[in-house]
Scaffold this motif. Structure first.
Motif, PDB file in Angstrom:
ATOM      1  N   PRO A 117       2.717   9.813   5.890  1.00  0.00           N
ATOM      2  CA  PRO A 117       3.277   9.567   7.237  1.00  0.00           C
ATOM      3  C   PRO A 117       2.423   8.584   8.047  1.00  0.00           C
ATOM      4  N   MET A 118       1.104   8.633   7.895  1.00  0.00           N
ATOM      5  CA  MET A 118       0.232   7.710   8.642  1.00  0.00           C
ATOM      6  C   MET A 118       0.496   6.274   8.232  1.00  0.00           C
ATOM      7  N   THR A 175       0.833  -1.204   0.000  1.00  0.00           N
ATOM      8  CA  THR A 175       0.000   0.000   0.000  1.00  0.00           C
ATOM      9  C   THR A 175       0.870   1.256   0.000  1.00  0.00           C
ATOM     10  N   GLU A 176       1.985   1.205   0.765  1.00  0.00           N
ATOM     11  CA  GLU A 176       2.898   2.369   0.802  1.00  0.00           C
ATOM     12  C   GLU A 176       3.489   2.634  -0.580  1.00  0.00           C
ATOM     13  N   GLU A 177       3.927   1.550  -1.279  1.00  0.00           N
ATOM     14  CA  GLU A 177       4.491   1.703  -2.617  1.00  0.00           C
ATOM     15  C   GLU A 177       3.458   2.314  -3.574  1.00  0.00           C
ATOM     16  N   MET A 178       2.210   1.768  -3.487  1.00  0.00           N
ATOM     17  CA  MET A 178       1.158   2.285  -4.361  1.00  0.00           C
ATOM     18  C   MET A 178       0.883   3.750  -4.071  1.00  0.00           C
ATOM     19  N   THR A 179       0.880   4.126  -2.793  1.00  0.00           N
ATOM     20  CA  THR A 179       0.654   5.541  -2.450  1.00  0.00           C
ATOM     21  C   THR A 179       1.761   6.417  -3.003  1.00  0.00           C
ATOM     22  N   ARG A 180       3.038   5.939  -2.886  1.00  0.00           N
ATOM     23  CA  ARG A 180       4.175   6.710  -3.398  1.00  0.00           C
ATOM     24  C   ARG A 180       4.040   6.897  -4.920  1.00  0.00           C
ATOM     25  N   GLN A 186       1.620   3.202  10.641  1.00  0.00           N
ATOM     26  CA  GLN A 186       0.893   1.923  10.674  1.00  0.00           C
ATOM     27  C   GLN A 186       1.840   0.754  10.467  1.00  0.00           C
ATOM     28  N   ILE A 187       2.791   0.918   9.535  1.00  0.00           N
ATOM     29  CA  ILE A 187       3.756  -0.163   9.294  1.00  0.00           C
ATOM     30  C   ILE A 187       4.572  -0.422  10.551  1.00  0.00           C
TER      31      ILE A 187
END
Length: 700
Positions: free
Chosen positions: A595-596, A495-500, A600-601
Motif C-alpha cells: 500500500p505504501m 518497483t511495484e511490479e517487482m514487489t508484486r 508513493q506512486i
C-alpha cells in the motif's frame, strides 16, 4: 587730497634733510676702522707667532722629559722587582725546606705527646722569627692551617693571633689554594695586615705543599710594610712637583707618600699597557704627564706624575717676549694708523661734508681737493662731475614737470567722462547676466531631473531583464523537474511490479516449505520403521546364535544409521521451521509495503502535475515580461531624446550666462580701468606739482 599729498612730501623731504645733517657716529668712521684693522692685524701676527713658538717648545720639553722619565721609571721598576723577588724567594725557601715540613709532620703525628708538639711549634716560630731578623722590611709572618682542625695558627714578629684569625674569612684564602703553590700578592691596606700597627702594609701569601707528598697543611703569609717600597721610590725624583706611586689594576694606590691615600682610587686612569707616557688633565691639579711601568711580580703599576706647568716654566720666557713684542707692534701700529687717518680719513671727511651739502639741495658745492693724483683725488673729480650732471638734470626735470602737469589736467577730464559711460554699461550688462544666470540654473535643474529619471529607467530595465532571466531559469528548472518526475513514476511502477512478483514468489516458497515439512514427516516415519526392523533383526540374530552374528552387526549398523537419519531429519525440520517463520514475516512486511508503494506512486503523479502547471505559468509570465521590456525600451528611447534636449537647453543657457558674465566682467574691468585712469591722472598731477616744488629747492 592734493594738498594732503603735498604736505606729506614736504614732511618726507624735511625728515631726509634732518637725517643728512646728523653728525656721523665716530665708531663708524673709516679712519677708526683702518686704525683697528692695522693694530688688530699686527697684534694677531705677533701673538700667533708667539703662541706657536710657546706650544712647540712645550711639546719638545714634554717629549724630552717623557723619554728621560720613562727610562727612570723603568729602572726604578727593575729595582722594585728585585726587592719583591726577595720576598718571593723567602716564601720559596720555606716551601722547599725539608726541615720545615718535618716539623709540620710532627705536629700532624698522633703518636707524639703534647710536649713534643709544643717544641715543634716553638721551633717553627723560631724559624719564622729568624727570617724576620734577617730582613728589616718584614713586619710579621704567620702560618695559617688549611682545613685541619689539629693544627693551629703560628705567628712571628709583630703578628697577632686575633688579627690573623680575622683574615680567615677573606676570599684570598681560597685564591691561594687555587694557585697551588704560586705566590699571591695581597693589595696594600691602610693598617697592618697581621698586627694592630697603623702603618700601611701589603701581603705575600703562598700555599706550602710538601715536596714529597704534595700535601699542603699551611699557608704562609708575610706582612710587609709599604715603607720599604716607599723608601725606594723616594730615592728617585722626576723633577719639582713630581710624584711616584704604585697602583693596582683597579687604579687604587698601593704605595703613596701620603699614607691616608693607601687603598683609595687614583685621580688618573691607565691604558693597561706594559709601559706608556701620556698627558692627562686631572681635576684640581691641571695637566699632568703620566709615566707608568708594570711590575713583573705583582699586578701593580709604577706610576710617575709630573705637572706640565713645572715642565714648561722655562718656556714662559717666550710668552713674556711675545707680550713685549706685541706692545711694541701696537705702538708702531698706532703711528701707522695716525698717518693713514691724516692721509685718507681727513679727505674722506671733507668729501662727506660736501655730499651732505648737496643732499640739502645745494648743487653749487664743489671739491677743493685738486693736487692729489691717487684714488681720493679721482674721487674728488668724480664728485664735481656728478654735481654738474645733477644740476643739468634738475633743470631738465623742472621743464618736463611743467609739461606733465598740463597734460595731466587734460587727461583727468577725459578719464572722468569715460568712467561715467563705463558705469552705465556695467549696470545694463549686470542685469542681462542675472537673467541668463537664472535661465541657466532652471535648465540645469531640469537636466538633473531628466538624468535622474533616465537612471531610474535604466534600473527598471535592468531589473526587468533580471526577472526575464530568472523566469527562463525557473521554466527550465520546471522542465527538468517534470522529466525527473516522469522517470520517477516509471521507476516506482517497476518497483511495484517487482514487489508484486516478490510476494507471489514468497507465497510459492511458503508452499514449497510445507511440502518439505511433509517430506520430512515421511522420512521420519521411514526412520522409525527402520529402527523397528533393526530391532527385530537384532532379536532374530540373537536367536540364531553364532550363525546370526553377522546379521546382528548389519542390524546394529542399520539402527545407528536410522538414529543418525532421525537426528538429521530433526535438524532439517528445525531449519525448515525457521525458514517458514521468516517467509511468513517477509510476506507480512511485503503486505504492509505494497500500500505504501501505491501511495508513493499517487504522490509522484500529483508532483508531476504541479511541475507541469508551474512550467505553463512561467511561460505565460515570460511572455508578459517580454511585453513589459519592449515598453520600457521604448520609454527609454523617449527619455534619451528628452535628456538630449534638456542638455542642449542647459548648454545654451550656460553659454548665454557665461557670455553675459564675460560682458559684465569686461564692463566692470573697463569701469575699474576708468577709475584707475582718473586716479592716475590725479596722482600724476600731484606728482608733477610736488616735483616742481622739490626742484624749486635746489640752487642751480
Amino acid at each position: 587730497m592734493g594738498n594732503d599729498h603735498k604736505e606729506s612730501n614736504h614732511e618726507m623731504q624735511k625728515t631726509k634733510q634732518k637725517k643728512s645733517t646728523k653728525s656721523m657716529n665716530p665708531l663708524q668712521s673709516v679712519g677708526l676702522k683702518l686704525f683697528v684693522y692695522i693694530i688688530g692685524g699686527i697684534l694677531a701676527c705677533v701673538l700667533t707667532m708667539g703662541i706657536l713658538a710657546y706650544n712647540e717648545s712645550k711639546k719638545i720639553i714634554e717629549t724630552k722629559v717623557s723619554q728621560s722619565s720613562q727610562q727612570t721609571i723603568t729602572q726604578l721598576a727593575v729595582n722594585l722587582d728585585n726587592v719583591m723577588k726577595k720576598y718571593d724567594d723567602i716564601t720559596l725557601q720555606i716551601l722547599v725546606d725539608s726541615a720545615f715540613h718535618e716539623l709540620v709532620d710532627t705536629l700532624q703525628s698522633s703518636t707524639l705527646g703534647e710536649y713534643e708538639k709544643f717544641e715543634a711549634t716553638k721551633e717553627l716560630s723560631n724559624k719564622l722569627q729568624s727570617i724576620i731578623f734577617g730582613n728589616d722590611n718584614i713586619a710579621g709572618m704567620a702560618l695559617i692551617p688549611v682545613n685541619n682542625d689539629q693544627l693551629s695558627i703560628i705567628t712571628a714578629g709583630n703578628s697577632q693571633l686575633s688579627k690573623v684569625e680575622s683574615l680567615l674569612e677573606e676570599p684570598w684564602i681560597e685564591q691561594v689554594q687555587e694557585l697551588g703553590g704560586r705566590t699571591l700578592w695581597l693589595d696594600s691596606r691602610a693598617n697592618s695586615l697581621t698586627s694592630n700597627n697603623t702603618m700601611p702594609s701589603f701581603g705575600v701569601a703562598r700555599l706550602l705543599k710538601n715536596t714529597s707528598s704534595s700535601v699542603a697543611h699551611y699557608i704562609l703569609l708575610l706582612d710587609i710594610p709599604t715603607k720599604g717600597i716607599l723608601d725606594e721610590l723616594n730615592k728617585v725624583s722626576l723633577g719639582e712637583g713630581s710624584q711616584i706611586s704604585v697602583v693596582n689594576e683597579d687604579h687604587n694606590f698601593m704605595v703613596h707618600g701620603d699614607s691616608a691615600s693607601i687603598a683609595t682610587p687614583a685621580a688618573f686612569a691607565l691604558d693597561g699597557s706594559e709601559h706608556n707616557s701620556v698627558s692627562q688633565s686631572i681635576e684640581g691639579i691641571g695637566d699632568v704627564l703620566l709615566i707608568h711601568h708594570k711590575l713583573a711580580f705583582a699586578s701593580w703599576y709604577l706610576v710617575g706624575s709630573i705637572p706640565v706647568e713645572e715642565l714648561v716654566k722655562d718656556a714662559i720666557v717666550i710668552r713674556t717676549l711675545t707680550v713685549q713684542v706685541a706692545i711694541a707692534a701696537a705702538l708702531i701700529a698706532i703711528l701707522i694708523a695716525i698717518i693713514v687717518m691724516l692721509t685718507i680719513g681727513k679727505p674722506l671727511i671733507q668729501l662727506r661734508d660736501l655730499m651732505q651739502e648737496g643732499a640739502k639741495g645745494n648743487l653749487t658745492v664743489r671739491s677743493k681737493i685738486r693736487k692729489r693724483k691717487d684714488e681720493i683725488g679721482q674721487l674728488s673729480d668724480s664728485f664735481d662731475q656728478m654735481m654738474t650732471q645733477i644740476t643739468n638734470l634738475a633743470v631738465q626735470t623742472k621743464t618736463s614737470a611743467d609739461a606733465v602737469l598740463t597734460t595731466a589736467s587734460v587727461l583727468t577730464d577725459a578719464s572722468k567722462k569715460t568712467a561715467i559711460s563705463a558705469k552705465e554699461i556695467a549696470v545694463a550688462t549686470e542685469e542681462i547676466a542675472n537673467g541668463s544666470t537664472s535661465l541657466a540654473v532652471e535648465a540645469e535643474r531640469g537636466n538633473d531631473i531628466t538624468l535622474a529619471i533616465n537612471d531610474q529607467m535604466k534600473q527598471v530595465l535592468a531589473s526587468n531583464e533580471q526577472m526575464v532571466q530568472s523566469a527562463y531559469e525557473v521554466e527550465q528548472a520546471s522542465g527538468k523537474g517534470t522529466a525527473y518526475m516522469a522517470e520517477l513514476i516509471d521507476k516506482t511502477g517497476q518497483t511495484e511490479e517487482m514487489t508484486r512478483e516478490m510476494v507471489t514468489k514468497v507465497d510459492a516458497l511458503k508452499d514449497s516449505t510445507r511440502s518439505i515439512v511433509q517430506i520430512l514427516d515421511v522420512l521420519n516415519a521411514v526412520t522409525k520403521q527402520t529402527n523397528i526392523l533393526s530391532l527385530n533383526a537384532t532379536i532374530e540374530a540373537s536367536r540364531a546364535g553364532s550363525a546370526g552374528r553377522g546379521f546382528m552387526v548389519v542390524a546394529n549398523e542399520i539402527r545407528e544409521l536410522a538414529d543418525q537419519s532421525t537426528q538429521s531429519i530433526d535438524v532439517v525440520g528445525q531449519i525448515t521451521g525457521r525458514i517458514q517463520n521468516e517467509i511468513v514475516e517477509t510476506v507480512e512486511v511485503l503486505s504492509r509495503a505494497y500500500p505504501m508503494f501505491q501511495e508513493q506512486i499517487h504522490s509522484v503523479k500529483e508532483a508531476n502535475h504541479i511541475f507541469v502547471n508551474v512550467q505553463q505559468q512561467m511561460g505565460r509570465l515570460i511572455a508578459k515580461l517580454e511585453e513589459v521590456m519592449s515598453s520600457v525600451k521604448a520609454l527609454e528611447a523617449s527619455q534619451n531624446v528628452l535628456n538630449e534636449a534638456m542638455s542642449n537647453v542647459s548648454a545654451v543657457a550656460q553659454q548665454s550666462s557665461a557670455t553675459s558674465e564675460e560682458v559684465a566682467s569686461l564692463s566692470a574691468e573697463q569701469l575699474n580701468v576708468s577709475d584707475n585712469l582718473v586716479l592716475l591722472s590725479t596722482e600724476l598731477s600731484q606728482v608733477s606739482t610736488a616735483l616742481k616744488e622739490t626742484l624749486s629747492q635746489f640752487k642751480v
